[in-house]
Design a protein around this motif. Structure first.
Motif, PDB file in Angstrom:
ATOM      1  N   CYS A   1       0.863  -1.182   0.000  1.00  0.00           N
ATOM      2  CA  CYS A   1       0.000   0.000   0.000  1.00  0.00           C
ATOM      3  C   CYS A   1       0.897   1.229   0.000  1.00  0.00           C
ATOM      4  CB  CYS A   1      -0.902  -0.019   1.232  1.00  0.00           C
ATOM      5  SG  CYS A   1      -1.686   1.574   1.537  1.00  0.00           S
TER       6      CYS A   1
ATOM      7  N   GLY B   1       0.113   4.049   0.925  1.00  0.00           N
ATOM      8  CA  GLY B   1      -0.191   4.913   2.058  1.00  0.00           C
ATOM      9  C   GLY B   1       0.530   4.456   3.306  1.00  0.00           C
ATOM     10  N   CYS B   2       0.240   3.230   3.745  1.00  0.00           N
ATOM     11  CA  CYS B   2       0.739   2.768   5.039  1.00  0.00           C
ATOM     12  C   CYS B   2       1.895   1.779   4.933  1.00  0.00           C
ATOM     13  CB  CYS B   2      -0.396   2.143   5.831  1.00  0.00           C
ATOM     14  SG  CYS B   2      -1.062   0.651   5.057  1.00  0.00           S
TER      15      CYS B   2
ATOM     16  N   CYS C   1      -4.581   0.883   0.322  1.00  0.00           N
ATOM     17  CA  CYS C   1      -5.406  -0.173   0.898  1.00  0.00           C
ATOM     18  C   CYS C   1      -6.744   0.434   1.339  1.00  0.00           C
ATOM     19  CB  CYS C   1      -4.701  -0.828   2.083  1.00  0.00           C
ATOM     20  SG  CYS C   1      -4.649   0.212   3.562  1.00  0.00           S
TER      21      CYS C   1
ATOM     22  N   CYS D   1      -6.490   3.159   4.117  1.00  0.00           N
ATOM     23  CA  CYS D   1      -5.904   4.430   3.669  1.00  0.00           C
ATOM     24  C   CYS D   1      -6.838   5.134   2.691  1.00  0.00           C
ATOM     25  CB  CYS D   1      -4.546   4.199   3.017  1.00  0.00           C
ATOM     26  SG  CYS D   1      -3.310   3.594   4.172  1.00  0.00           S
TER      27      CYS D   1
HETATM   28 ZN   LIG Z   1      -2.681   1.441   3.578  1.00  0.00          ZN
END
Ligand SMILES: [Zn+2]
Length: 545
Positions: free
Chosen positions: A57, A59-60, A79, A82
């Protein structure tokens, strides 16, 4: 009535535009299409990824399941957590429209920075490995799956439990290798079955119980090869078939295939339909040249939609007044040239929206109105600007065309286009598409073929696919299903299993041929070379009732 004929620049095929088509285009404010219906379909499906990967992901940093190959560096993907987070607001990527450059170039640039959802799977429980799924529990390796439990491998599974390898299966429980099944219980190796139970190797049957190796039966019990048998004989055969012996199953499959070839088949599958052309249609009216649709009205060139009306060139999901769109709904209204819009109204050239309206050329927005290229405007400004953008797109030749195949972030062979309108590494370039060879397995394992008989213990090592040589696991839940039903372990990896299901579904194309009974001309999904006894819907009904 055909009012205009055009020649498709891609396929070279001539196609007609009917008066009703033209009325629809006028209503949607779009020009007559330049590509033939099949090439328009290909272009849309080349935007629908359908392969399974693990990726990170953006984002994270979590490792998550996704339909985007981790090697696709131009795709930014988040994901579920996120993506849904309020912190993700794609209007930060908003930009002014540049009238000196083509629209698609500007949309591509926006696309490179706005994250996509990794899998479009939301609100599921213990189902990390599914795509485009909603409210499932304990499911994996399935695509387009909703409200289901313990279902593994397949596409378009709705409200089911314990279905393994299913394609268009709905309201059913305990089923292995089913293609188009509704309201079935404990039915295996079957296609086009409705309201059947405790049966296997059936085709085109309705309301049957305890039947084996049969076709075209209605309300029958204890039938084998379309003949009545005793309960004891049925039970003896069932015991043999579901003793986990592959050799027996393979023999049964061959024998049933040969038997089915000699039985009549309906030219198309339509159930409670009026004025429809196409196949796998249910409860629909005036739906033309469409496949796998139910509860629709006044639609043409649509696949996999339901509860929809006034739609043309739409794949997957539901709405009203939609044109050249993919996976829009629920409650999509007036969507043009858009992909994955949820609860969105009056959106044009948009991708991945949630509860939006009045957007043009936007991507990844949630609860927004009056934006162009993700930039916020007032209602009046939006009305003015969107008209100017359309005029500009007319001057560049872009208006009326779906996003080009070349712009799709996903290689052709990782999309539904490859599943349904396959190309090869050498032909893909002619369509402006790309090809990416599959990833090599993580590790080369000295795998072995699935054993002939269902073993007493789950194999913990990976098995080797006899078709592709790729390794695949047999998971615990899957193993419990095979043991419970008594079917041998699959010999092929998940992708090959999906190909087998699509092959069983048959072609989504209509051919001119004649009814084997009346000799009347008709449209059928069976090509003229096919040797089956193909009957018009009317003749078929007479023979089977
Ligand atoms: Zn994520």
């Amino acid at each position: 009535m055909v009012v205009m004929k055009r020649v498709c620049p891609v396929s070279g095929k001539e196609f007609g535009v009917a008066e009703t088509d033209r009325e629809f285009y006028d209503k949607m404010g779009v020009p007559v299409p330049t590509l033939c219906p099949e090439e328009r379909m290909r272009r849309r499906l080349a935007w629908r990824p359908s392969r399974f990967f693990l990726r990170t992901c953006d984002g994270c940093g979590e490792r998550v399941f996704s339909y985007f190959d981790p090697r696709l560096t131009t795709v930014v993907a988040y994901c579920e957590e996120c993506y849904r987070s309020d912190e993700f607001d794609a209007t930060v990527h908003g930009r002014s429209y540049d009238f000196s450059r083509p629209f698609f170039d500007q949309f591509s640039e926006l696309s490179r920075v706005v994250p996509r959802h990794t899998s479009n799977a939301i609100q599921n429980e213990n189902s990390e490995y599914i795509l485009c799924g909603h409210r499932n529990k304990n499911c994996y390796m399935a695509d387009e799956i909703d409200f289901s439990r313990e279902c593994f491998y397949g596409y378009n599974i709705q409200k089911c439990q314990d279905i393994v390898e299913g394609l268009y299966v709905r309201d059913s429980e305990i089923g292995y290798r089913l293609v188009k099944a509704e309201n079935c219980y404990n039915v295996h190796y079957s296609r086009n079955v409705f309201h059947c139970s405790d049966s296997a190797f059936l085709a085109n049957c309705r309301s049957c119980r305890h039947c084996l190796f049969s076709t075209n039966l209605r309300q029958k019990e204890y039938y084998v090869y379309n003949q009545p048998v005793s309960k004891a004989e049925y039970e003896r055969l069932w015991g043999l078939l579901f003793g986990g012996d592959r050799t027996l199953v393979a023999k049964a499959e061959r024998a049933f295939g040969e038997f089915a070839l000699r039985q009549p088949v309906p030219a198309v599958l339509q159930n409670q339909c009026e004025d429809c052309t196409g196949s796998y249609l249910t409860n629909s009216k005036n739906v033309r040249d469409s496949f796998c649709c139910d509860n629709c009205q006044d639609c043409r060139y649509c696949w996999d939609i339901h509860f929809s009306r006034d739609c043309m060139d739409v794949n997957i999901y539901e709405g009203e007044l939609m044109y050249e769109s993919l996976h829009c709904g629920p409650q999509a209204y007036e969507n043009r040239f858009s992909i994955l819009t949820w609860h969105s109204t009056q959106v044009t050239y948009c991708l991945e929206l949630n509860n939006c309206s009045h957007l043009f050329g936007c991507r990844g927005l949630k609860r927004k109105q009056y934006c162009v290229l993700n930039k916020q405007y007032s209602a009046a400004e939006y009305a003015d600007l969107s008209v100017k953008v359309i005029e500009h797109m007319k001057s560049t030749g872009e208006w009326g065309e779906f996003f080009p195949i070349a712009m799709s972030p996903v290689p052709y062979n990782q999309t539904m286009a490859q599943d349904l309108l396959p190309l090869t590494p050498t032909t893909v370039g002619e369509y402006g598409a790309r090809w990416l060879d599959p990833l090599a397995p993580d590790a080369v394992v000295a795998g072995r073929k699935a054993p002939e008989r269902l073993p007493a213990k789950r194999p913990v090592e990976l098995l080797t696919c006899v078709e592709t040589g790729r390794p695949y696991p047999v998971t615990g839940p899957e193993w419990r299903f095979y043991t419970r039903v008594g079917v041998p372990l699959p010999m092929v990896a998940p992708e090959a299993r999906m190909r087998r299901l699509w092959r069983t579904l048959g072609e989504r194309r209509l051919y001119d041929r004649r009814c084997a009974v009346s000799g009347e001309p008709m449209l059928s999904t069976y090509s003229p070379e096919r040797t089956e006894r193909v009957l018009s819907v009317e003749a078929y009904l007479q023979e089977t009732h």
